[in-house]
Design an enzyme around this catalytic site. Sequence first.
Site, PDB file in Angstrom:
ATOM      1  CB  ILE A   6      50.624  -2.742  28.793  1.00  0.00           C
ATOM      2  CG1 ILE A   6      51.111  -4.049  28.162  1.00  0.00           C
ATOM      3  CG2 ILE A   6      49.358  -2.992  29.608  1.00  0.00           C
ATOM      4  CD1 ILE A   6      51.532  -5.099  29.179  1.00  0.00           C
ATOM      5  N   GLY A  12      47.050  -3.475  38.647  1.00  0.00           N
ATOM      6  CA  GLY A  12      45.964  -4.348  38.238  1.00  0.00           C
ATOM      7  C   GLY A  12      46.242  -5.236  37.048  1.00  0.00           C
ATOM      8  CE1 TYR A 147      34.026   1.588  32.752  1.00  0.00           C
ATOM      9  CE2 TYR A 147      32.425  -0.196  32.903  1.00  0.00           C
ATOM     10  CZ  TYR A 147      33.731   0.234  32.846  1.00  0.00           C
ATOM     11  OH  TYR A 147      34.754  -0.682  32.879  1.00  0.00           O
TER      12      TYR A 147
END
Length: 225
Positions: A6, A12, A147
Amino acid sequence: MKKAIITGGGTGLGKELGKLLSKEYHIVLLGRTKQKLEEAAIEIKQEGGDVSYAVLDVRSPLEIEQVCSTELLQNDIELLIHNAGVGYFGPLTEANDEDLETMFETNVLGPIRLTKAILPHLEKGNSTILNIISTAGLKGKKNESLYVASKFALRGFGESLQKEYEESGLRVVNAYMGGMDTPFWDGSDHISNRSRLRSPREVAEIIVEQYPSKDEIVIESKKAT
């Protein structure tokens, strides 16, 4: 035990995914900050999970090469989660090249390079690549042009790999979620009311439940009440 890797695993959503997936995987957390990785690893161990971590800035091709050459990322990899991401928001006229480069290096080039480095191990068996993309990869949004562009790029990469490996044991899953109440928004006024957003834990639970059977996961933000 099979491994789940990960990126952005220290805080988070990455940390919450690690906690949930530690019931069936040895978790390997990757991230830029050693202290956050250590804290996340402690939480996973407290829940009975097996976990390792390595400091990695996905923007660096050299660091990707170095980490992927270690034994930690050499064997028994069954799940690769691209969770690391950054965002800068506002009108295009106020954007600068540094913001643009940081977003594409983190949100696009990092996942592509890391995937390519680990593919030989993923191709050996029934494995999954899980791209954490955001709903910014589904539609344009005001004051998010750069973004959104980076997330559309990651979406295209994932969808193309789905076609490339559709006859193999390697699955590619694209997950699109709305904004979450995480440190991602610290220092930004782009979200005026973070309390209306889903928690990382809630989003992680939905993803863990759905990714084994779906190639696309869409999780909208909670609506304001």
